[in-house]
Design a protein around this motif. Structure first.
Motif, PDB file in Angstrom:
ATOM      1  N   ALA A   2      -0.948  -9.390  -1.721  1.00  0.00           N
ATOM      2  CA  ALA A   2      -0.307  -8.320  -1.004  1.00  0.00           C
ATOM      3  C   ALA A   2      -0.061  -7.086  -1.766  1.00  0.00           C
ATOM      4  O   ALA A   2       0.325  -7.331  -3.083  1.00  0.00           O
ATOM      5  CB  ALA A   2       0.964  -8.839  -0.166  1.00  0.00           C
ATOM      6  N   LYS A   3      -0.248  -6.054  -1.232  1.00  0.00           N
ATOM      7  CA  LYS A   3       0.166  -4.755  -2.206  1.00  0.00           C
ATOM      8  C   LYS A   3       1.614  -4.436  -1.995  1.00  0.00           C
ATOM      9  O   LYS A   3       2.177  -4.690  -0.746  1.00  0.00           O
ATOM     10  CB  LYS A   3      -0.706  -3.686  -1.704  1.00  0.00           C
ATOM     11  CG  LYS A   3      -2.509  -3.592  -1.690  1.00  0.00           C
ATOM     12  CD  LYS A   3      -3.093  -2.580  -0.980  1.00  0.00           C
ATOM     13  CE  LYS A   3      -4.524  -2.876  -1.242  1.00  0.00           C
ATOM     14  NZ  LYS A   3      -5.300  -1.750  -0.712  1.00  0.00           N
ATOM     15  N   THR A   4       2.093  -3.822  -2.919  1.00  0.00           N
ATOM     16  CA  THR A   4       3.496  -3.423  -2.811  1.00  0.00           C
ATOM     17  C   THR A   4       3.735  -1.665  -3.313  1.00  0.00           C
ATOM     18  O   THR A   4       2.778  -1.340  -4.117  1.00  0.00           O
ATOM     19  CB  THR A   4       4.523  -4.197  -3.805  1.00  0.00           C
ATOM     20  OG1 THR A   4       4.327  -5.476  -3.555  1.00  0.00           O
ATOM     21  CG2 THR A   4       5.666  -3.802  -3.818  1.00  0.00           C
ATOM     22  N   ALA A   5       4.332  -1.003  -2.519  1.00  0.00           N
ATOM     23  CA  ALA A   5       4.748   0.267  -2.903  1.00  0.00           C
ATOM     24  C   ALA A   5       6.082   0.604  -3.513  1.00  0.00           C
ATOM     25  O   ALA A   5       7.018   0.260  -2.569  1.00  0.00           O
ATOM     26  CB  ALA A   5       4.301   1.174  -1.500  1.00  0.00           C
ATOM     27  N   PHE A   6       6.443   0.835  -4.470  1.00  0.00           N
ATOM     28  CA  PHE A   6       7.607   1.026  -5.296  1.00  0.00           C
ATOM     29  C   PHE A   6       7.937   2.410  -5.227  1.00  0.00           C
ATOM     30  O   PHE A   6       7.076   3.466  -5.598  1.00  0.00           O
ATOM     31  CB  PHE A   6       7.438   0.710  -6.691  1.00  0.00           C
ATOM     32  CG  PHE A   6       7.353  -0.764  -6.962  1.00  0.00           C
ATOM     33  CD1 PHE A   6       8.538  -1.636  -7.010  1.00  0.00           C
ATOM     34  CD2 PHE A   6       6.078  -1.157  -7.264  1.00  0.00           C
ATOM     35  CE1 PHE A   6       8.384  -3.012  -6.997  1.00  0.00           C
ATOM     36  CE2 PHE A   6       5.919  -2.597  -7.373  1.00  0.00           C
ATOM     37  CZ  PHE A   6       7.302  -3.307  -7.335  1.00  0.00           C
ATOM     38  N   LEU A  24       1.464   2.421  -5.753  1.00  0.00           N
ATOM     39  CA  LEU A  24       0.990   1.194  -5.270  1.00  0.00           C
ATOM     40  C   LEU A  24       0.651   0.358  -6.127  1.00  0.00           C
ATOM     41  O   LEU A  24      -0.176   0.490  -7.298  1.00  0.00           O
ATOM     42  CB  LEU A  24      -0.365   1.736  -4.424  1.00  0.00           C
ATOM     43  CG  LEU A  24       0.000   2.774  -3.248  1.00  0.00           C
ATOM     44  CD1 LEU A  24      -1.311   3.384  -2.487  1.00  0.00           C
ATOM     45  CD2 LEU A  24       1.052   2.167  -2.125  1.00  0.00           C
ATOM     46  N   GLU A  26      -0.922  -3.750  -7.108  1.00  0.00           N
ATOM     47  CA  GLU A  26      -1.583  -5.028  -6.605  1.00  0.00           C
ATOM     48  C   GLU A  26      -1.942  -6.120  -7.532  1.00  0.00           C
ATOM     49  O   GLU A  26      -2.715  -5.611  -8.498  1.00  0.00           O
ATOM     50  CB  GLU A  26      -2.895  -4.958  -5.549  1.00  0.00           C
ATOM     51  CG  GLU A  26      -3.571  -6.039  -4.861  1.00  0.00           C
ATOM     52  CD  GLU A  26      -4.589  -5.542  -3.913  1.00  0.00           C
ATOM     53  OE1 GLU A  26      -4.868  -6.601  -3.044  1.00  0.00           O
ATOM     54  OE2 GLU A  26      -5.229  -4.598  -4.162  1.00  0.00           O
ATOM     55  N   VAL A  43       1.613  -2.139   3.926  1.00  0.00           N
ATOM     56  CA  VAL A  43       2.072  -2.307   2.611  1.00  0.00           C
ATOM     57  C   VAL A  43       3.531  -2.630   2.500  1.00  0.00           C
ATOM     58  O   VAL A  43       4.260  -1.863   3.146  1.00  0.00           O
ATOM     59  CB  VAL A  43       1.564  -1.170   1.655  1.00  0.00           C
ATOM     60  CG1 VAL A  43       2.118  -1.267   0.250  1.00  0.00           C
ATOM     61  CG2 VAL A  43      -0.132  -1.062   1.852  1.00  0.00           C
ATOM     62  N   SER A  44       3.931  -3.491   1.701  1.00  0.00           N
ATOM     63  CA  SER A  44       5.422  -3.951   1.539  1.00  0.00           C
ATOM     64  C   SER A  44       5.865  -2.866   0.656  1.00  0.00           C
ATOM     65  O   SER A  44       5.545  -2.428  -0.364  1.00  0.00           O
ATOM     66  CB  SER A  44       5.555  -5.245   0.603  1.00  0.00           C
ATOM     67  OG  SER A  44       7.105  -5.330   0.303  1.00  0.00           O
ATOM     68  N   VAL A  45       7.012  -2.219   1.212  1.00  0.00           N
ATOM     69  CA  VAL A  45       7.646  -1.232   0.599  1.00  0.00           C
ATOM     70  C   VAL A  45       9.022  -1.695  -0.124  1.00  0.00           C
ATOM     71  O   VAL A  45       9.905  -2.154   0.437  1.00  0.00           O
ATOM     72  CB  VAL A  45       8.002  -0.117   1.379  1.00  0.00           C
ATOM     73  CG1 VAL A  45       8.652   1.185   0.592  1.00  0.00           C
ATOM     74  CG2 VAL A  45       6.604   0.600   2.009  1.00  0.00           C
ATOM     75  N   GLU A  46       9.312  -1.275  -1.527  1.00  0.00           N
ATOM     76  CA  GLU A  46      10.328  -1.467  -2.135  1.00  0.00           C
ATOM     77  C   GLU A  46      11.061  -0.452  -2.936  1.00  0.00           C
ATOM     78  O   GLU A  46      10.476   0.375  -3.699  1.00  0.00           O
ATOM     79  CB  GLU A  46      10.151  -2.416  -3.465  1.00  0.00           C
ATOM     80  CG  GLU A  46      11.473  -3.013  -4.058  1.00  0.00           C
ATOM     81  CD  GLU A  46      11.295  -4.218  -5.088  1.00  0.00           C
ATOM     82  OE1 GLU A  46      11.797  -4.145  -6.113  1.00  0.00           O
ATOM     83  OE2 GLU A  46      10.454  -4.710  -4.933  1.00  0.00           O
ATOM     84  N   VAL A 375       7.156  -7.015 -11.339  1.00  0.00           N
ATOM     85  CA  VAL A 375       5.853  -6.472 -10.595  1.00  0.00           C
ATOM     86  C   VAL A 375       4.888  -7.912 -10.648  1.00  0.00           C
ATOM     87  O   VAL A 375       4.632  -8.410 -11.721  1.00  0.00           O
ATOM     88  CB  VAL A 375       5.073  -5.510 -11.358  1.00  0.00           C
ATOM     89  CG1 VAL A 375       3.753  -5.280 -10.449  1.00  0.00           C
ATOM     90  CG2 VAL A 375       5.896  -4.039 -11.316  1.00  0.00           C
TER      91      VAL A 375
END
Length: 376
Positions: A2-6, A24, A26, A43-46, A375
């Protein structure tokens, strides 16, 4: 994966500052920086509570840290301890540096670096050999008994070492190496930095034409600026082919001289180095180097005679000084600790948060406290 957006109010990507943006990521790789309202659906957002997010710092001159001095702990464990010691302060890419020592110690340093590279030691970028081929007149804290000219055997050994290392950097003085040797080393992929030298500007120019591409800790242990005999410092300022490290601890170089140098150099050619010793991250008050005691007091590391012996500073503090003491905009101070040293070494996957780079992300608060983002 899964992709994550910080997300953060400010994100520096190594080149520019972005407001209300997201990084972004991955599988440990950066996919780029976008506006928060442009984060793709799903996209999961943190959200990260920080003043700024930045690429992990890149330090091309680290002699020690976390209680370990590389000259005294020339093995993979020593490298791992040093890298971990600096990771606490935001440095995720380290050129572990061996100060002038014996031929046997240099051999063991190369072996340790090759093993650390094979083991993927976190934070280890490569090996920097600072000496022993320096000028006695500008040896600084390097042991005079160990400084010596480069031999044919040395050259063969170094070219063989580079064939096994991704990154090998050397600080050399024209007084102890020939132009032909520099040409051979550069041709083999070794990054050559001129330093610990009393050479004049014309000599520095010749060695740059032979393949030198950097200058080690500008103004320190080199022929100075002079209105009749411009030295290595003048060459560093004027020659666009040379990039140069500088120690922004407020002790090695006065902030005014850093301002002058930055104006003279123009483009992104100057980068921060810590020149850090074992003391970083510890309460040590002294340690030994080549049988001599190094004293730690009031932010200084010195020999008994007062000679500066490396620096007692981490890269986060360097960035703070560049911003607050020198007066650089935050993005310029961060560039000197990220993308510019990466450019000097010729690497493009660290020191930036652009598509394809390593997702080494540092969260910085307004007091320049730092933490690394976990990460996946």
């Amino acid at each position: 994966m899964a992709k994550t957006a910080f997300t953060c109010d400010q994100i520096f990507d190594g080149h520019a500052m972005h407001g209300n943006a997201a990084i972004l990521v991955e599988d440990g790789v950066c996919l780029g920086v976008v506006k928060q309202d442009a984060v793709p659906a799903g996209v999961s957002v943190e959200a990260v509570a920080a003043w700024c997010l930045s690429p992990g710092f890149v330090d091309l001159q680290v002699n020690g840290g976390g209680g370990a001095q590389f000259n005294d702990q020339v093995n993979v464990d020593g490298i791992a301890t040093i890298c971990a010691g600096h990771a606490r302060y935001g440095t995720t890419s380290v050129m572990v540096t061996l100060i002038t020592d014996t031929a046997d110690c240099s051999r063991r340093a190369v072996e340790a670096a090759i093993a650390a590279q094979a083991a993927n030691v976190p934070g280890f970028l490569g090996l920097h050999l600072e000496g022993p081929h320096l000028s006695l007149a500008k040896k600084g804290a390097h042991s005079a008994d160990l400084v010596r000219p480069m031999t044919v055997a040395d050259l063969d050994f170094l070219i063989e070492a580079k064939s096994k290392l991704n990154h090998l950097m050397m600080t050399l003085a024209p007084e102890s190496v020939t132009e032909a040797q520099v040409r051979a080393l550069s041709g083999a992929g070794v990054r050559i930095s001129l330093g610990h030298s009393a050479c004049d500007a014309e000599t520095a120019k010749r060695y740059t034409e032979a393949g030198a591409c950097m200058v080690t800790h500008l103004f320190n242990a080199m022929s100075p600026l002079d209105h009749r005999t411009p030295g290595l410092a003048a060459a560093a300022l004027l020659d666009a082919r040379l990039m140069t490290g500088i120690i922004p601890d407020g002790i090695h170089v006065h902030p005014d001289m850093m301002r002058i140098a930055l104006r003279a150099m123009g483009g992104p050619r100057m980068f921060a180095v810590t020149d850090a010793m074992a003391t970083i991250g510890t309460d040590m008050t002294s340690f030994d180097l080549n049988g001599r005691k190094i004293l730690r007091e009031n932010g200084r590391l010195t020999l008994a005679d007062g000679t500066l012996a490396g620096a007692d500073i981490d890269m986060a503090a360097c960035v703070k000084n560049l911003h607050e003491l020198v007066g650089l905009p935050l993005e310029d101070a961060l560039a000197m600790a990220t993308s510019i040293p990466a450019l000097a070494l010729g690497v493009d996957d660290v020191g930036r948060l652009t598509q394809g780079s390593r997702a080494d992300i540092v969260a910085i608060d307004q007091q320049f406290g730092v933490r690394l983002l976990p990460v996946a």
